[in-house]
Design a protein around this motif. Sequence first.
Motif, PDB file in Angstrom:
ATOM      1  N   LYS A  62      39.056  41.221  37.377  1.00  0.00           N
ATOM      2  CA  LYS A  62      40.413  40.930  37.831  1.00  0.00           C
ATOM      3  C   LYS A  62      40.435  39.672  38.686  1.00  0.00           C
ATOM      4  O   LYS A  62      41.297  38.813  38.555  1.00  0.00           O
ATOM      5  CB  LYS A  62      40.939  42.121  38.623  1.00  0.00           C
ATOM      6  N   ASP A  63      39.448  39.549  39.610  1.00  0.00           N
ATOM      7  CA  ASP A  63      39.423  38.407  40.514  1.00  0.00           C
ATOM      8  C   ASP A  63      39.170  37.097  39.775  1.00  0.00           C
ATOM      9  O   ASP A  63      39.623  36.045  40.183  1.00  0.00           O
ATOM     10  CB  ASP A  63      38.342  38.597  41.586  1.00  0.00           C
ATOM     11  N   ARG A  83      36.944  45.079  39.335  1.00  0.00           N
ATOM     12  CA  ARG A  83      37.576  44.205  40.320  1.00  0.00           C
ATOM     13  C   ARG A  83      37.153  42.762  40.124  1.00  0.00           C
ATOM     14  O   ARG A  83      37.934  41.839  40.261  1.00  0.00           O
ATOM     15  CB  ARG A  83      37.220  44.666  41.741  1.00  0.00           C
ATOM     16  N   THR A  84      35.860  42.523  39.796  1.00  0.00           N
ATOM     17  CA  THR A  84      35.414  41.155  39.606  1.00  0.00           C
ATOM     18  C   THR A  84      36.109  40.525  38.417  1.00  0.00           C
ATOM     19  O   THR A  84      36.478  39.353  38.439  1.00  0.00           O
ATOM     20  CB  THR A  84      33.897  41.100  39.398  1.00  0.00           C
ATOM     21  N   GLU A 124      33.035  40.825  50.379  1.00  0.00           N
ATOM     22  CA  GLU A 124      33.095  41.768  49.266  1.00  0.00           C
ATOM     23  C   GLU A 124      33.635  41.105  48.004  1.00  0.00           C
ATOM     24  O   GLU A 124      33.135  41.348  46.901  1.00  0.00           O
ATOM     25  CB  GLU A 124      33.962  42.977  49.637  1.00  0.00           C
ATOM     26  N   ASP A 125      34.649  40.270  48.153  1.00  0.00           N
ATOM     27  CA  ASP A 125      35.211  39.595  46.983  1.00  0.00           C
ATOM     28  C   ASP A 125      34.202  38.643  46.355  1.00  0.00           C
ATOM     29  O   ASP A 125      34.064  38.580  45.127  1.00  0.00           O
ATOM     30  CB  ASP A 125      36.474  38.826  47.368  1.00  0.00           C
ATOM     31  N   ARG A 169      28.437  31.180  44.202  1.00  0.00           N
ATOM     32  CA  ARG A 169      29.793  31.724  44.295  1.00  0.00           C
ATOM     33  C   ARG A 169      30.336  31.553  45.717  1.00  0.00           C
ATOM     34  O   ARG A 169      31.512  31.266  45.917  1.00  0.00           O
ATOM     35  CB  ARG A 169      29.801  33.203  43.911  1.00  0.00           C
ATOM     36  N   HIS A 195      33.551  29.324  47.011  1.00  0.00           N
ATOM     37  CA  HIS A 195      34.582  29.911  47.870  1.00  0.00           C
ATOM     38  C   HIS A 195      34.810  29.048  49.109  1.00  0.00           C
ATOM     39  O   HIS A 195      35.960  28.814  49.509  1.00  0.00           O
ATOM     40  CB  HIS A 195      34.145  31.322  48.271  1.00  0.00           C
ATOM     41  N   SER A 217      31.590  40.592  44.545  1.00  0.00           N
ATOM     42  CA  SER A 217      32.087  41.080  43.265  1.00  0.00           C
ATOM     43  C   SER A 217      32.006  39.995  42.200  1.00  0.00           C
ATOM     44  O   SER A 217      31.613  40.252  41.052  1.00  0.00           O
ATOM     45  CB  SER A 217      33.540  41.560  43.414  1.00  0.00           C
ATOM     46  N   GLU A 218      32.359  38.773  42.574  1.00  0.00           N
ATOM     47  CA  GLU A 218      32.266  37.667  41.634  1.00  0.00           C
ATOM     48  C   GLU A 218      30.808  37.414  41.233  1.00  0.00           C
ATOM     49  O   GLU A 218      30.502  37.135  40.064  1.00  0.00           O
ATOM     50  CB  GLU A 218      32.866  36.407  42.255  1.00  0.00           C
ATOM     51  N   THR A 240      33.360  47.880  40.760  1.00  0.00           N
ATOM     52  CA  THR A 240      32.949  46.514  41.065  1.00  0.00           C
ATOM     53  C   THR A 240      33.194  45.607  39.873  1.00  0.00           C
ATOM     54  O   THR A 240      33.731  44.509  39.997  1.00  0.00           O
ATOM     55  CB  THR A 240      31.461  46.487  41.449  1.00  0.00           C
ATOM     56  N   ASP A 291      35.763  38.016  53.505  1.00  0.00           N
ATOM     57  CA  ASP A 291      35.718  37.571  52.114  1.00  0.00           C
ATOM     58  C   ASP A 291      34.437  37.977  51.393  1.00  0.00           C
ATOM     59  O   ASP A 291      34.298  37.716  50.196  1.00  0.00           O
ATOM     60  CB  ASP A 291      35.847  36.043  52.048  1.00  0.00           C
TER      61      ASP A 291
END
Length: 220
Positions: free
Chosen positions: A218-219, A215-216, A48-49, A83, A87, A52-53, A212, A46
Amino acid sequence: MLGDDAELTAAVLAAQDGDETAFRTVYRSVHPRLLGYIRTLVGDPDAEDVASEAWLQIARDLRRFSGDADRFRGWAARIARNRALDHIRMRGRRPAIGGDETELTGRPAESDTASEAIESLATGTTLSLIARLPQDQAEAVVLRVVMGLDAKTAAETLGKRPGAVRTAAHRGLKRLAELLGAEPERADGLDALPSPGEPRGPAVTSAAVTHTRARTQKDM
């Protein structure tokens, strides 16, 4: 202020004025170690996600930041930590990474100091050992040694007193030395982790930073 810290400070100031090239310099300088810190908190799958956030928030709030390179690394680490904790709360618990470090209780370290542990730290293999430490020790070690924060900045990141962070880092490094001594195959061949003043990872292209950010968003 000399060398890479001066470059990072200048890049942060330029990025605050909208300079995309400067933002890539900031990202290239800070991201590898920030990702290592996040891995100790949420685990590799997790990380990388969560990173990104964190970078989405860093980019969004950058204009409100004030300070030099050291303060920026601490500020970025604090955002990443928040962050990561969000999570963890959503998932319900801190991940178990590696094995059970209680098997080493009472085992003397190979050295009277933790210098070997510091010299052997590397993103990847040894970070998996750091993640086996108690969380307060793992965070203190990564912030002080991997991120290169001083005790005051690390304490601000963790919401603790500097003395408590120094103590946790010292205990964590001693335990890490035990872990490295108990698993010598992990210590052999490790790349030495660069000091905070050395390059922090491979170059990141404009496309990588754009990816990056995309994607962030999008997330989120």
